[in-house]
Design a protein around this motif. Structure first.
Motif, PDB file in Angstrom:
ATOM      1  N   ALA A 143      -4.461   3.978   2.152  1.00 38.49           N
ATOM      2  CA  ALA A 143      -5.041   3.191   1.068  1.00 38.49           C
ATOM      3  C   ALA A 143      -4.060   2.162   0.508  1.00 38.49           C
ATOM      4  O   ALA A 143      -4.476   1.106   0.037  1.00 38.49           O
ATOM      5  CB  ALA A 143      -5.501   4.108  -0.059  1.00 38.49           C
ATOM      6  N   PHE A 144      -2.774   2.451   0.554  1.00 42.72           N
ATOM      7  CA  PHE A 144      -1.772   1.618  -0.103  1.00 42.72           C
ATOM      8  C   PHE A 144      -0.743   1.131   0.915  1.00 42.72           C
ATOM      9  O   PHE A 144      -0.712   1.594   2.042  1.00 42.72           O
ATOM     10  CB  PHE A 144      -1.117   2.399  -1.235  1.00 42.72           C
ATOM     11  CG  PHE A 144      -2.122   3.141  -2.066  1.00 42.72           C
ATOM     12  CD1 PHE A 144      -3.083   2.449  -2.789  1.00 42.72           C
ATOM     13  CD2 PHE A 144      -2.149   4.521  -2.086  1.00 42.72           C
ATOM     14  CE1 PHE A 144      -4.039   3.120  -3.530  1.00 42.72           C
ATOM     15  CE2 PHE A 144      -3.097   5.202  -2.823  1.00 42.72           C
ATOM     16  CZ  PHE A 144      -4.048   4.501  -3.552  1.00 42.72           C
ATOM     17  N   TYR A 157      -7.994   2.764 -10.949  1.00 43.25           N
ATOM     18  CA  TYR A 157      -6.700   2.116 -10.723  1.00 43.25           C
ATOM     19  C   TYR A 157      -5.646   3.135 -10.317  1.00 43.25           C
ATOM     20  O   TYR A 157      -5.653   4.274 -10.800  1.00 43.25           O
ATOM     21  CB  TYR A 157      -6.215   1.429 -12.005  1.00 43.25           C
ATOM     22  CG  TYR A 157      -7.015   0.217 -12.374  1.00 43.25           C
ATOM     23  CD1 TYR A 157      -6.614  -1.052 -11.973  1.00 43.25           C
ATOM     24  CD2 TYR A 157      -8.183   0.326 -13.124  1.00 43.25           C
ATOM     25  CE1 TYR A 157      -7.342  -2.173 -12.315  1.00 43.25           C
ATOM     26  CE2 TYR A 157      -8.923  -0.789 -13.464  1.00 43.25           C
ATOM     27  CZ  TYR A 157      -8.495  -2.034 -13.061  1.00 43.25           C
ATOM     28  OH  TYR A 157      -9.229  -3.142 -13.387  1.00 43.25           O
ATOM     29  N   VAL A 158      -4.720   2.694  -9.459  1.00 45.85           N
ATOM     30  CA  VAL A 158      -3.517   3.445  -9.115  1.00 45.85           C
ATOM     31  C   VAL A 158      -2.348   2.506  -9.366  1.00 45.85           C
ATOM     32  O   VAL A 158      -2.344   1.360  -8.905  1.00 45.85           O
ATOM     33  CB  VAL A 158      -3.544   3.908  -7.646  1.00 45.85           C
ATOM     34  CG1 VAL A 158      -2.203   4.470  -7.228  1.00 45.85           C
ATOM     35  CG2 VAL A 158      -4.637   4.938  -7.442  1.00 45.85           C
ATOM     36  N   LEU A 159      -1.353   2.985 -10.120  1.00 47.03           N
ATOM     37  CA  LEU A 159      -0.225   2.145 -10.527  1.00 47.03           C
ATOM     38  C   LEU A 159       1.099   2.846 -10.225  1.00 47.03           C
ATOM     39  O   LEU A 159       1.231   4.047 -10.451  1.00 47.03           O
ATOM     40  CB  LEU A 159      -0.274   1.877 -12.024  1.00 47.03           C
ATOM     41  CG  LEU A 159      -1.504   1.169 -12.552  1.00 47.03           C
ATOM     42  CD1 LEU A 159      -2.517   2.171 -13.042  1.00 47.03           C
ATOM     43  CD2 LEU A 159      -1.115   0.243 -13.663  1.00 47.03           C
ATOM     44  N   TRP A 174      -9.419  -0.340  -1.091  1.00 45.91           N
ATOM     45  CA  TRP A 174      -8.627  -0.624  -2.285  1.00 45.91           C
ATOM     46  C   TRP A 174      -8.185  -2.076  -2.279  1.00 45.91           C
ATOM     47  O   TRP A 174      -7.913  -2.642  -1.224  1.00 45.91           O
ATOM     48  CB  TRP A 174      -7.405   0.290  -2.345  1.00 45.91           C
ATOM     49  CG  TRP A 174      -7.791   1.705  -2.620  1.00 45.91           C
ATOM     50  CD1 TRP A 174      -8.271   2.610  -1.722  1.00 45.91           C
ATOM     51  CD2 TRP A 174      -7.782   2.359  -3.884  1.00 45.91           C
ATOM     52  NE1 TRP A 174      -8.556   3.801  -2.353  1.00 45.91           N
ATOM     53  CE2 TRP A 174      -8.265   3.668  -3.681  1.00 45.91           C
ATOM     54  CE3 TRP A 174      -7.409   1.972  -5.169  1.00 45.91           C
ATOM     55  CZ2 TRP A 174      -8.374   4.584  -4.712  1.00 45.91           C
ATOM     56  CZ3 TRP A 174      -7.520   2.888  -6.193  1.00 45.91           C
ATOM     57  CH2 TRP A 174      -7.996   4.172  -5.963  1.00 45.91           C
ATOM     58  N   THR A 175      -8.080  -2.672  -3.460  1.00 48.99           N
ATOM     59  CA  THR A 175      -7.619  -4.046  -3.611  1.00 48.99           C
ATOM     60  C   THR A 175      -6.231  -4.035  -4.234  1.00 48.99           C
ATOM     61  O   THR A 175      -6.020  -3.381  -5.261  1.00 48.99           O
ATOM     62  CB  THR A 175      -8.583  -4.843  -4.517  1.00 48.99           C
ATOM     63  OG1 THR A 175      -9.874  -4.826  -3.923  1.00 48.99           O
ATOM     64  CG2 THR A 175      -8.109  -6.273  -4.693  1.00 48.99           C
ATOM     65  N   PHE A 176      -5.294  -4.758  -3.613  1.00 50.19           N
ATOM     66  CA  PHE A 176      -3.939  -4.881  -4.142  1.00 50.19           C
ATOM     67  C   PHE A 176      -3.916  -6.037  -5.131  1.00 50.19           C
ATOM     68  O   PHE A 176      -4.356  -7.141  -4.825  1.00 50.19           O
ATOM     69  CB  PHE A 176      -2.962  -5.137  -2.999  1.00 50.19           C
ATOM     70  CG  PHE A 176      -1.551  -5.382  -3.437  1.00 50.19           C
ATOM     71  CD1 PHE A 176      -0.846  -4.422  -4.130  1.00 50.19           C
ATOM     72  CD2 PHE A 176      -0.916  -6.574  -3.138  1.00 50.19           C
ATOM     73  CE1 PHE A 176       0.466  -4.636  -4.525  1.00 50.19           C
ATOM     74  CE2 PHE A 176       0.388  -6.803  -3.526  1.00 50.19           C
ATOM     75  CZ  PHE A 176       1.078  -5.830  -4.220  1.00 50.19           C
TER      76      PHE A 176
END
Length: 116
Positions: free
Chosen positions: A28-29, A46-48, A71-73
């Motif tokens: 995903a990241f 959100y993931v931070l 997921w969008t960066f």
């Protein structure tokens, strides 16, 4: 999170009941990480931040995909790189609270700050 060999993961799992889980993606990241902050604002999750094996991060990702497969960066956040922060929605904003990382306080390695 980590696997059994302490390799950093960047997968996403989801569940309707908290008992049965489905893995929606293994990447995903941009990289595996642990200690991310997570929050929901409106219909977007959100993931931070987080920590790789070598770096603290301030990256921000979000999704509206109910399975978490896409997921969008959004770039690096407007806060110092960190892991273990609290993230909460409040007054229509996402708030990033404290955490640990390249220390603001060298004696503890902990942040004592708030961003929104």
């Amino acid at each position: 999170g980590n696997d059994a060999n302490y390799n950093r993961l960047h997968d996403v799992l989801w569940s309707r009941d908290g008992v049965s889980w489905t893995q929606s993606t293994t990447a995903a990241f941009s990289s595996g990480r642990f200690g991310v902050g997570c929050g929901v604002l409106g219909s977007r999750a959100y993931v931070l931040g987080g920590y790789t094996n070598t770096d603290f991060l301030s990256e921000v990702y979000s999704t509206t995909d109910p399975t978490g497969a896409t997921w969008t960066f959004h770039g690096s956040g407007g806060f110092p790189a960190r892991a273990g922060s609290g993230v909460t929605p409040f007054l229509g904003r996402l708030w990033v609270i404290a955490g640990f990382g390249v220390p603001v306080n060298p004696a503890t390695g902990l942040f004592n700050d708030v961003y929104f």
